[in-house]
Motif scaffolding. Structure first.
Motif, PDB file in Angstrom:
ATOM      1  N   ASP A 191       0.789  -0.982   0.123  1.00 50.28           N
ATOM      2  CA  ASP A 191       0.027  -0.108   0.238  1.00 50.28           C
ATOM      3  C   ASP A 191       1.059   1.242   0.176  1.00 50.28           C
ATOM      4  N   GLY A 192       1.119   1.898  -1.187  1.00 53.47           N
ATOM      5  CA  GLY A 192       1.797   3.233  -1.207  1.00 53.47           C
ATOM      6  C   GLY A 192       3.201   2.957  -1.383  1.00 53.47           C
ATOM      7  N   PRO A 193       4.051   4.389  -1.597  1.00 56.75           N
ATOM      8  CA  PRO A 193       5.484   4.126  -2.038  1.00 56.75           C
ATOM      9  C   PRO A 193       6.134   3.461  -0.896  1.00 56.75           C
ATOM     10  N   HIS A 194       7.314   2.735  -1.259  1.00 57.50           N
ATOM     11  CA  HIS A 194       8.225   2.377  -0.333  1.00 57.50           C
ATOM     12  C   HIS A 194       9.569   2.440  -1.046  1.00 57.50           C
ATOM     13  N   GLU A 195      10.559   2.160  -0.165  1.00 58.08           N
ATOM     14  CA  GLU A 195      11.984   2.565  -0.688  1.00 58.08           C
ATOM     15  C   GLU A 195      12.711   1.295  -0.839  1.00 58.08           C
ATOM     16  N   ASP A 196      13.249   0.834   0.405  1.00 59.32           N
ATOM     17  CA  ASP A 196      14.225  -0.266   0.634  1.00 59.32           C
ATOM     18  C   ASP A 196      13.954  -1.730   1.280  1.00 59.32           C
ATOM     19  N   VAL A 242      10.082  -3.445   4.729  1.00 63.17           N
ATOM     20  CA  VAL A 242      10.099  -2.528   3.548  1.00 63.17           C
ATOM     21  C   VAL A 242       9.837  -1.154   4.042  1.00 63.17           C
ATOM     22  N   SER A 243      10.786  -0.227   3.755  1.00 66.47           N
ATOM     23  CA  SER A 243      10.677   1.016   4.558  1.00 66.47           C
ATOM     24  C   SER A 243       9.851   1.895   3.623  1.00 66.47           C
ATOM     25  N   GLY A 244       9.190   2.955   4.142  1.00 69.90           N
ATOM     26  CA  GLY A 244       8.038   3.543   3.603  1.00 69.90           C
ATOM     27  C   GLY A 244       8.700   5.062   3.151  1.00 69.90           C
ATOM     28  N   GLY A 245       9.723   5.339   3.561  1.00 71.79           N
ATOM     29  CA  GLY A 245      10.142   6.609   3.374  1.00 71.79           C
ATOM     30  C   GLY A 245      10.217   7.136   1.885  1.00 71.79           C
ATOM     31  N   PHE A 246       9.985   8.462   1.621  1.00 74.05           N
ATOM     32  CA  PHE A 246       9.659   8.529   0.156  1.00 74.05           C
ATOM     33  C   PHE A 246       9.622  10.276   0.063  1.00 74.05           C
ATOM     34  N   THR A 247      10.628  10.786  -0.796  1.00 70.48           N
ATOM     35  CA  THR A 247      10.487  12.237  -0.744  1.00 70.48           C
ATOM     36  C   THR A 247       9.498  13.017  -1.761  1.00 70.48           C
ATOM     37  N   ARG A 248       8.663  12.280  -2.302  1.00 73.47           N
ATOM     38  CA  ARG A 248       7.386  12.755  -2.846  1.00 73.47           C
ATOM     39  C   ARG A 248       6.086  12.776  -2.123  1.00 73.47           C
ATOM     40  N   ASP A 249       5.080  13.418  -2.529  1.00 74.32           N
ATOM     41  CA  ASP A 249       3.709  13.050  -2.243  1.00 74.32           C
ATOM     42  C   ASP A 249       3.604  11.535  -2.029  1.00 74.32           C
ATOM     43  N   GLY A 250       2.966  11.130  -0.742  1.00 78.52           N
ATOM     44  CA  GLY A 250       2.814   9.737  -0.644  1.00 78.52           C
ATOM     45  C   GLY A 250       3.811   9.039   0.247  1.00 78.52           C
ATOM     46  N   ARG A 293      10.287   9.668   7.423  1.00 76.52           N
ATOM     47  CA  ARG A 293      10.533   9.167   6.164  1.00 76.52           C
ATOM     48  C   ARG A 293      11.691   7.933   6.167  1.00 76.52           C
ATOM     49  N   PRO A 294      11.560   6.948   6.929  1.00 76.21           N
ATOM     50  CA  PRO A 294      12.655   6.086   6.837  1.00 76.21           C
ATOM     51  C   PRO A 294      12.996   5.231   5.648  1.00 76.21           C
ATOM     52  N   LEU A 295      14.354   5.262   5.270  1.00 70.91           N
ATOM     53  CA  LEU A 295      15.026   4.832   4.063  1.00 70.91           C
ATOM     54  C   LEU A 295      15.683   3.607   4.386  1.00 70.91           C
ATOM     55  N   GLY A 296      17.126   3.609   4.485  1.00 69.02           N
ATOM     56  CA  GLY A 296      17.811   2.700   4.782  1.00 69.02           C
ATOM     57  C   GLY A 296      17.546   1.805   5.918  1.00 69.02           C
ATOM     58  N   MET A 297      17.971   0.533   6.362  1.00 71.54           N
ATOM     59  CA  MET A 297      17.703  -0.219   7.368  1.00 71.54           C
ATOM     60  C   MET A 297      18.642  -1.335   7.608  1.00 71.54           C
ATOM     61  N   VAL A 298      19.048  -1.767   8.936  1.00 69.79           N
ATOM     62  CA  VAL A 298      19.584  -2.968   9.211  1.00 69.79           C
ATOM     63  C   VAL A 298      18.842  -3.695  10.395  1.00 69.79           C
ATOM     64  N   VAL A 299      19.354  -4.819  10.354  1.00 67.88           N
ATOM     65  CA  VAL A 299      18.636  -5.620  11.503  1.00 67.88           C
ATOM     66  C   VAL A 299      19.649  -5.978  12.487  1.00 67.88           C
ATOM     67  N   LEU A 300      19.482  -5.774  13.744  1.00 67.59           N
ATOM     68  CA  LEU A 300      20.380  -6.060  14.903  1.00 67.59           C
ATOM     69  C   LEU A 300      20.083  -7.524  15.340  1.00 67.59           C
TER      70      LEU A 300
END
Length: 437
Positions: free
Chosen positions: A353-358, A370-378, A401-408
């Motif tokens: 549902d909606g934009p995601h990045e990484d 899956v990160s939901g950060g995005f720099t445009r509307d949405g 606007r979360p983009l990159g991620m790592v798991v600990l």
């Protein structure tokens, strides 16, 4: 479409579809490429990304007063703790990284640490140090104490420190297998970028190599012998010898380079296939470019999601995960999705549902984030948590606007973070611009 964290959580039915390799991509994408090529020359020169309105984005800086550098910001009371499976995400809309327990459905207890302006990519070392590419330099964060311990400035002149996807500074970031060197792709607005190598012991830049324009992503070969930058605006990958620092260019443009800076059909992210070291670059949910680094040969395989694609990661067994941001042409293409591609080429496509990045994958392989950060509307301030077996999707709040991620795995240990992470693409509207890969 849910766009606000306050509306979370919700759970979506899977609705996934499974496809085989089948025939080649349909002609619709070729039509899209032709439309890009027909853009007026003045407009094309003004574009730095995929969308027809690729100008600088408005400021995405945090509105709350910043604490002292390296200080933590906590939602809720109680001491900081890092249970296994905690995510550390970059907050592109702020100047922080945020610790997120994906099992929690509320913001209470989340903690953010100031790292520097507009952080993009993140990578995690075995000693528990997270390395974060920001507009100001590469930040080092001790994930056990939750404090920034260094901010290493770039040697490349990137201009004024700004926000937005077209800002100068670090984008993709990766770590050598032995943990001794961090590699960061540095964007120089309006010019070719650089790859900077940082000695993790001395915490200073020790080498700088010219690369292509806007190095969205950085990867390292399994043996540490080569470093790869995926250069969005120059349609190529730069292959750098980690011993001699010599470099060479491999064009990766399965749709051609028509349209130049105004094209939507440029490379974004890559993953290194464990079985043979090939670079895997997804394009538009139709074509997977497979690059053999030593020879520079590029082969094309079919993909099936039929959507603009960005973030990608590959697990040890060779399963490829690819984030789809949505349609270039809504009348012909599909919406946002997560593709799960088996080593043999069979794909499952899970709608989002909606934009995601990484995307990153839990150590046990059961869950994708899956990160939901995005720099445009949405864009939205959260993550989609995907059950890999069922395709069920749950949305949870996370950062700004979360983009990159790592798991600990827990205090001072890494899972799924060593090797690389990705940056992000603002321009690729309509909905989509990394993260160990």
């Amino acid at each position: 479409m849910t766009t606000r964290a306050e509306q979370l959580p919700t759970t979506e039915p899977s609705g996934s579809r499974t496809t085989g390799t089948g025939p080649g991509p349909r002609a619709g994408r070729r039509r899209a490429a032709s439309l890009v090529g027909a853009l007026p020359a003045a407009l094309t020169l003004a574009l730095a990304g995929c969308a027809p309105d690729g100008g600088a984005s408005p400021s995405s800086a945090a509105t709350s007063p910043p604490p002292r550098p390296g200080a933590a910001r906590t939602d809720g009371d109680g001491p900081a703790r890092t249970p296994a499976g905690t995510l550390l995400v970059t907050d592109f809309g702020a100047d922080t990284v945020t610790f997120v327990d994906p099992s929690a459905r509320e913001r209470s207890g989340r903690q953010s640490v100031e790292v520097g302006t507009a952080p993009y990519g993140i990578v995690l070392g075995d000693d528990g140090t997270a390395w974060v590419a920001t507009a100001e330099g590469v930040a080092a964060v001790d994930t056990a104490t939750r404090k920034r311990t260094a901010l290493i400035p770039y040697t490349t002149d990137t201009g004024p420190v700004t926000t937005g996807e077209y800002r100068g500074g670090g984008m993709g970031i990766a770590l050598s297998p032995d943990g001794s060197t961090v590699y960061v792709g540095v964007n120089v607005p309006g010019a070719p970028g650089t790859l900077e190598a940082i000695d993790t012991g001395r915490r200073q830049v020790v080498e700088t190599v010219p690369v292509g324009r806007r190095p969205f992503d950085v990867d390292v070969s399994g043996d540490g012998r080569q470093v790869y930058t995926t250069n969005h605006d120059s349609f190529d990958v730069t292959i750098v010898d980690a011993a001699s620092w010599k470099s060479r260019r491999v064009e990766v443009a399965p749709y051609g380079t028509e349209g130049g800076l105004g094209s939507w059909l440029k490379p974004h992210y890559a993953a290194v296939r464990p079985s043979d070291g090939a670079l895997l670059l997804p394009f538009e949910g139709e074509r997977l470019a497979v690059v053999e680094p030593d020879s520079g040969r590029v082969a094309i395989e079919r993909m099936t999601a039929d959507t603009h694609q960005h973030g990608t990661t590959v697990t040890d067994d060779g399963t490829l995960y690819v984030v789809g941001t949505g349609a270039i042409d809504p009348s012909a293409d599909e919406g946002p999705s997560l593709t799960i591609r088996a080593p043999g080429g069979t794909e499952r496509v899970i709608p989002l549902d909606g934009p995601h990045e990484d995307v990153v994958v839990a150590a046990d392989g059961r869950t994708a984030y899956v990160s939901g950060g995005f720099t445009r509307d949405g864009h939205w301030d959260g993550l989609s948590v995907v059950d890999v077996a069922t395709g069920d999707v749950t949305r949870v709040p996370a950062g700004t606007r979360p983009l990159g991620m790592v798991v600990l795995r827990g205090p001072a240990s890494a899972a799924g973070g060593a090797g690389k992470s990705a940056a992000m693409c603002e321009e690729c509207h309509p909905n989509r611009g990394p993260a160990a890969k």
